[in-house]
Motif scaffolding. Structure first.
Motif, PDB file in Angstrom:
ATOM      1  N   LEU A  57       0.858  -1.176   0.000  1.00 16.64           N
ATOM      2  CA  LEU A  57       0.000   0.000   0.000  1.00 16.64           C
ATOM      3  C   LEU A  57       0.894   1.226   0.000  1.00 16.64           C
ATOM      4  O   LEU A  57       1.694   1.419   0.919  1.00 16.64           O
ATOM      5  N   SER A  58       0.769   2.033  -1.050  1.00 23.92           N
ATOM      6  CA  SER A  58       1.508   3.293  -1.126  1.00 23.92           C
ATOM      7  C   SER A  58       0.565   4.409  -0.711  1.00 23.92           C
ATOM      8  O   SER A  58      -0.445   4.654  -1.387  1.00 23.92           O
ATOM      9  N   LYS A  59       0.875   5.060   0.388  1.00 24.95           N
ATOM     10  CA  LYS A  59       0.031   6.139   0.907  1.00 24.95           C
ATOM     11  C   LYS A  59       0.188   7.393   0.061  1.00 24.95           C
ATOM     12  O   LYS A  59       1.278   7.711  -0.407  1.00 24.95           O
ATOM     13  N   ASN A  67      -4.728   6.484  -2.234  1.00 21.24           N
ATOM     14  CA  ASN A  67      -3.716   5.467  -1.948  1.00 21.24           C
ATOM     15  C   ASN A  67      -3.671   4.478  -3.108  1.00 21.24           C
ATOM     16  O   ASN A  67      -4.681   4.244  -3.768  1.00 21.24           O
ATOM     17  N   TRP A  69      -2.790   0.515  -4.216  1.00 22.32           N
ATOM     18  CA  TRP A  69      -2.480  -0.874  -3.889  1.00 22.32           C
ATOM     19  C   TRP A  69      -1.728  -1.464  -5.062  1.00 22.32           C
ATOM     20  O   TRP A  69      -2.174  -1.380  -6.203  1.00 22.32           O
ATOM     21  N   LYS A 128     -10.102   7.877  -1.068  1.00 18.98           N
ATOM     22  CA  LYS A 128     -10.525   8.009   0.336  1.00 18.98           C
ATOM     23  C   LYS A 128     -11.981   8.406   0.432  1.00 18.98           C
ATOM     24  O   LYS A 128     -12.623   8.213   1.451  1.00 18.98           O
TER      25      LYS A 128
END
Length: 168
Positions: A57-59, A67, A69, A128
């Motif tokens: 997971l790259s924020k 984000n 995945w 989000k």
């Protein structure tokens, strides 16, 4: 000698395991005292060996950003001519990219040979603000596990499920 059989019962089914698949038919014939005969074809090992399956997971860098995945499947092909297509995961479908594994000089697509380690990569952005039930895509086949991907070989489409991904 000529034999005439009347089929009393006929059913067919296929099955898929991690290493092989087959198409079978089951028949019961009155002339054979209704004994069942199972005929199977297509037994064969998968044309690759899966080494690992990972997820990251790259924020997002900004508070209102999305984000990402990223899913990677490392495998060794046992046959040439396999084309990897798409992955269905978490209600998303994404195209797979075939690249050299991490640490190699290039992440660009390349032609592999038998025994090379290759990496299949798929990713999606998770908003989000997005409701989890919005825009879900249903996989083309029922499967057990976390994901399923498709590949083509010898003019036929096949599917492989991935039970789980290791988090990194």
């Amino acid at each position: 000698m000529k034999l005439n059989f009347k089929i009393f019962f006929l059913a067919s089914f296929s099955f898929l395991t991690a290493e092989s698949s087959a198409y079978c038919s089951l028949a019961s014939c009155p002339q054979m005292n209704n004994e069942f005969q199972i005929l199977c074809s297509g037994f064969g090992k998968k044309p690759y060996t899966i080494i690992d399956a990972t997820q990251t997971l790259s924020k997002a860098g900004q508070p209102d950003g999305n984000n990402e995945w990223v899913f990677k499947i490392s495998l060794k092909p046992k046959k040439l001519g396999i084309t990897f297509d798409s992955i269905w995961i978490d209600g998303h479908v994404e195209k797979l990219r075939v690249t050299k594994p991490k640490g190699s000089l290039s992440a660009k697509a390349f032609k592999y040979t038998i025994g090379d380690t290759i990496q299949l990569t798929g990713s999606y952005f998770q908003s989000k603000n997005m409701n989890d039930s919005t825009g879900k895509v249903v996989a083309p086949k029922k499967f057990q596990g976390r994901a399923i991907f498709s590949y083509n070989l010898d003019g036929k489409k096949y599917y492989q499920s991935i039970k789980e991904f290791r988090k990194i």
